[in-house]
Design a protein around this motif. Structure first.
Motif, PDB file in Angstrom:
ATOM      1  N   HIS A 153       0.853  -1.194   0.000  1.00  0.00           N
ATOM      2  CA  HIS A 153       0.000   0.000   0.000  1.00  0.00           C
ATOM      3  C   HIS A 153       0.886   1.240   0.000  1.00  0.00           C
ATOM      4  O   HIS A 153       1.840   1.330   0.786  1.00  0.00           O
ATOM      5  N   ALA A 154       0.585   2.213  -0.881  1.00  0.00           N
ATOM      6  CA  ALA A 154       1.397   3.423  -0.954  1.00  0.00           C
ATOM      7  C   ALA A 154       0.641   4.489  -1.731  1.00  0.00           C
ATOM      8  O   ALA A 154      -0.421   4.233  -2.304  1.00  0.00           O
ATOM      9  N   GLY A 155       1.196   5.709  -1.732  1.00  0.00           N
ATOM     10  CA  GLY A 155       0.661   6.739  -2.605  1.00  0.00           C
ATOM     11  C   GLY A 155      -0.242   7.765  -1.964  1.00  0.00           C
ATOM     12  O   GLY A 155      -1.000   8.436  -2.674  1.00  0.00           O
ATOM     13  N   VAL A 156      -0.228   7.920  -0.622  1.00  0.00           N
ATOM     14  CA  VAL A 156      -1.023   8.913   0.100  1.00  0.00           C
ATOM     15  C   VAL A 156      -2.521   8.619  -0.005  1.00  0.00           C
ATOM     16  O   VAL A 156      -3.202   8.429   0.988  1.00  0.00           O
ATOM     17  N   LEU A 157      -3.053   8.599  -1.223  1.00  0.00           N
ATOM     18  CA  LEU A 157      -4.456   8.241  -1.449  1.00  0.00           C
ATOM     19  C   LEU A 157      -4.518   6.844  -2.062  1.00  0.00           C
ATOM     20  O   LEU A 157      -3.624   6.451  -2.822  1.00  0.00           O
TER      21      LEU A 157
ATOM     22  N   THR B  94      -2.409   2.543   6.931  1.00  0.00           N
ATOM     23  CA  THR B  94      -1.969   3.922   6.697  1.00  0.00           C
ATOM     24  C   THR B  94      -0.469   4.094   6.912  1.00  0.00           C
ATOM     25  O   THR B  94       0.105   5.094   6.484  1.00  0.00           O
ATOM     26  N   ARG B  95       0.177   3.109   7.536  1.00  0.00           N
ATOM     27  CA  ARG B  95       1.646   3.178   7.652  1.00  0.00           C
ATOM     28  C   ARG B  95       2.291   3.039   6.278  1.00  0.00           C
ATOM     29  O   ARG B  95       3.412   3.499   6.060  1.00  0.00           O
ATOM     30  N   GLY B  96       1.583   2.397   5.351  1.00  0.00           N
ATOM     31  CA  GLY B  96       2.105   2.263   3.995  1.00  0.00           C
ATOM     32  C   GLY B  96       1.865   3.498   3.155  1.00  0.00           C
ATOM     33  O   GLY B  96       2.783   4.015   2.508  1.00  0.00           O
ATOM     34  N   THR B  97       0.624   3.996   3.166  1.00  0.00           N
ATOM     35  CA  THR B  97       0.317   5.177   2.356  1.00  0.00           C
ATOM     36  C   THR B  97       0.956   6.439   2.914  1.00  0.00           C
ATOM     37  O   THR B  97       1.160   7.406   2.181  1.00  0.00           O
ATOM     38  N   GLY B  98       1.262   6.441   4.201  1.00  0.00           N
ATOM     39  CA  GLY B  98       1.810   7.651   4.823  1.00  0.00           C
ATOM     40  C   GLY B  98       3.306   7.646   5.006  1.00  0.00           C
ATOM     41  O   GLY B  98       3.851   8.524   5.676  1.00  0.00           O
ATOM     42  N   LYS B  99       4.010   6.688   4.394  1.00  0.00           N
ATOM     43  CA  LYS B  99       5.462   6.658   4.583  1.00  0.00           C
ATOM     44  C   LYS B  99       6.154   7.661   3.655  1.00  0.00           C
ATOM     45  O   LYS B  99       5.624   8.052   2.617  1.00  0.00           O
ATOM     46  N   SER B 100       7.347   8.061   4.055  1.00  0.00           N
ATOM     47  CA  SER B 100       8.112   9.060   3.308  1.00  0.00           C
ATOM     48  C   SER B 100       8.579   8.506   1.967  1.00  0.00           C
ATOM     49  O   SER B 100       8.751   7.293   1.802  1.00  0.00           O
ATOM     50  N   PHE B 101       8.811   9.404   1.023  1.00  0.00           N
ATOM     51  CA  PHE B 101       9.248   8.997  -0.308  1.00  0.00           C
ATOM     52  C   PHE B 101      10.608   8.308  -0.267  1.00  0.00           C
ATOM     53  O   PHE B 101      10.895   7.435  -1.096  1.00  0.00           O
ATOM     54  N   ARG B 102      11.434   8.660   0.696  1.00  0.00           N
ATOM     55  CA  ARG B 102      12.754   8.017   0.776  1.00  0.00           C
ATOM     56  C   ARG B 102      12.643   6.540   1.186  1.00  0.00           C
ATOM     57  O   ARG B 102      13.596   5.780   0.994  1.00  0.00           O
ATOM     58  N   ASP B 103      11.495   6.151   1.742  1.00  0.00           N
ATOM     59  CA  ASP B 103      11.281   4.755   2.135  1.00  0.00           C
ATOM     60  C   ASP B 103      10.415   4.008   1.118  1.00  0.00           C
ATOM     61  O   ASP B 103       9.867   2.946   1.436  1.00  0.00           O
ATOM     62  N   ARG B 104      10.319   4.543  -0.083  1.00  0.00           N
ATOM     63  CA  ARG B 104       9.445   3.938  -1.093  1.00  0.00           C
ATOM     64  C   ARG B 104       9.855   2.504  -1.391  1.00  0.00           C
ATOM     65  O   ARG B 104      11.042   2.168  -1.428  1.00  0.00           O
ATOM     66  N   TYR B 105       8.829   1.687  -1.590  1.00  0.00           N
ATOM     67  CA  TYR B 105       8.960   0.269  -1.957  1.00  0.00           C
ATOM     68  C   TYR B 105       9.660  -0.566  -0.889  1.00  0.00           C
ATOM     69  O   TYR B 105      10.121  -1.670  -1.169  1.00  0.00           O
ATOM     70  N   ARG B 106       9.716  -0.051   0.324  1.00  0.00           N
ATOM     71  CA  ARG B 106      10.181  -0.845   1.460  1.00  0.00           C
ATOM     72  C   ARG B 106       8.958  -1.144   2.320  1.00  0.00           C
ATOM     73  O   ARG B 106       8.419  -0.253   2.981  1.00  0.00           O
TER      74      ARG B 106
ATOM     75  N   PRO C 247      -2.670  13.377  -9.257  1.00  0.00           N
ATOM     76  CA  PRO C 247      -1.554  12.425  -9.164  1.00  0.00           C
ATOM     77  C   PRO C 247      -0.655  12.494 -10.391  1.00  0.00           C
ATOM     78  O   PRO C 247      -1.104  12.797 -11.494  1.00  0.00           O
ATOM     79  N   LEU C 248       0.620  12.212 -10.199  1.00  0.00           N
ATOM     80  CA  LEU C 248       1.576  12.234 -11.299  1.00  0.00           C
ATOM     81  C   LEU C 248       1.403  10.976 -12.168  1.00  0.00           C
ATOM     82  O   LEU C 248       1.036   9.908 -11.664  1.00  0.00           O
TER      83      LEU C 248
END
Length: 344
Positions: A137-141, A210-222, A288-289
């Motif tokens: 889970h990621a991506g804020v929304l 929400t720990r997944g969607t709210g994680k920092s970009f530097r921790d992406r895909y972890r 979204p991008l």
């Protein structure tokens, strides 16, 4: 109203009909009214003729008539659904399949054109019967949930609705709560999961929450921890196979570089994201991008051989949860290698 028993009573109680005059005022001439009704058809004919002419001049399709027809169909469906009034049926969770499917045109456009999703392994999703889909889970929304649901409905030879479990914070928002329930989502609670699986539904769960969607970009895909493996215990009790799902692309749609915790607490949100565009550009920052997405459905983890009592074995539950997490993480790394770039 209950009709009277005899014709005599009906005649005695009847009243003279009143002649209702047509409303006075200006009325468009009949040819103009006919033109209004036929205007959409004339417009489509004109666009079709223009498309043919442009193809003759350029040698390629400049106007996608198929996409235009999908938009027209979407507008028509919304008009027809609006005429239903209150005459429609929903299940115990508020799910309206007909209304949800009317938005497929929008979701398919995002799926095929905007994020250009490549999906593999969708054949692992059963055509019938229950199953628990488990994804990162990621991506804020939660756009990843929307794309997984679209992938199963668009790519699977037997299209099915996927019922996603959503954090209770989002279900407390007035408009969003109504939309989520109307499109088939439910609160991420074991009881709701069990009820849906007992109805042989496909249920989508995000153990990171929400720990997944709210994680920092530097921790992406972890991947974050999958909690205490509650989804495994639920799957064992419901005798539902677990299908790991790896999603690549959702981390880049809203690169989260900060979290304004005081504002999050003020609004009762799990986080208040700060991205390169939000909140600096206002509503435009919520667009979204257009990252490049890949979704992989892995072979199912079967639990049918386990007795329901095995759900109480915490060691077994955590072992299976770790195995599912490792499968998803490996799938993420493999699909990152297959992707040429963030936007390609």
């Amino acid at each position: 109203m209950i009709a009277e028993s005899t014709s005599v009573e009906r005649k005695r109680n009847s009243q003279k009909a009143k002649v209702v005059a047509p409303p006075t005022g200006f009325r468009l001439p009949k040819p103009i009214r006919r033109l209004q009704r036929q205007a959409p058809m004339y417009a489509l004919q004109a666009v079709s003729a223009l498309s043919v002419r442009l193809r003759e001049l350029t040698g390629r399709d400049v106007i996608d008539l198929g996409r235009i027809m999908e938009v027209v169909q979407f507008i028509y469906q919304q008009r027809e659904l609006a005429r239903r009034g209150s005459n429609y049926a929903v299940d115990d969770f508020g799910f309206d399949p007909q209304w949800t499917e009317s938005f497929l045109t929008v979701f398919k456009s995002l799926y095929h054109d905007y994020w250009r999703v490549e999906t593999t392994g969708v054949e692992h999703v059963p055509a019938t019967g229950r199953a628990l889909l488990v994804a990162n889970h990621a991506g804020v929304l939660p756009w990843d949930g929307t794309m997984i649901k679209t992938a199963v409905f668009v790519e699977h030879p037997h299209p099915r609705h996927v019922r996603a479990l959503v954090a209770s914070q989002f279900m407390g928002m007035p408009v969003m709560s109504w939309f989520l329930r109307r499109t088939g989502q439910a609160v991420g609670h074991p009881d709701d999961t069990r009820r849906l699986l007992e109805r042989d539904e496909l249920v989508l769960v995000f153990p990171e929450g929400t720990r997944g969607t709210g994680k920092s970009f530097r921790d992406r895909y972890r991947l974050r921890r999958f909690g205490r493996g509650g989804f495994v215990a639920t799957a064992i009790r419901a005798q539902a196979p677990i299908i790991p799902v790896s999603v690549v692309g959702s981390e880049e749609i809203y690169p989260m570089v900060g979290d304004l915790t005081p504002l999050a607490r003020l609004f009762g949100l799990p986080y208040f994201p700060v991205t390169p565009f939000w909140p600096w550009l206002g509503p435009l920052g919520m667009i979204p991008l257009p990252s490049k997405w890949r979704i992989q459905f892995h072979p199912p983890v079967e639990v049918a051989h386990l007795p329901p009592k095995a759900a109480e074995d915490q060691h077994l539950v955590m072992t299976l949860a770790d195995d599912v997490r490792d499968t998803i993480q490996r799938g993420i790394y493999e699909n990152l290698k297959l992707r040429r770039g963030v936007f390609f």
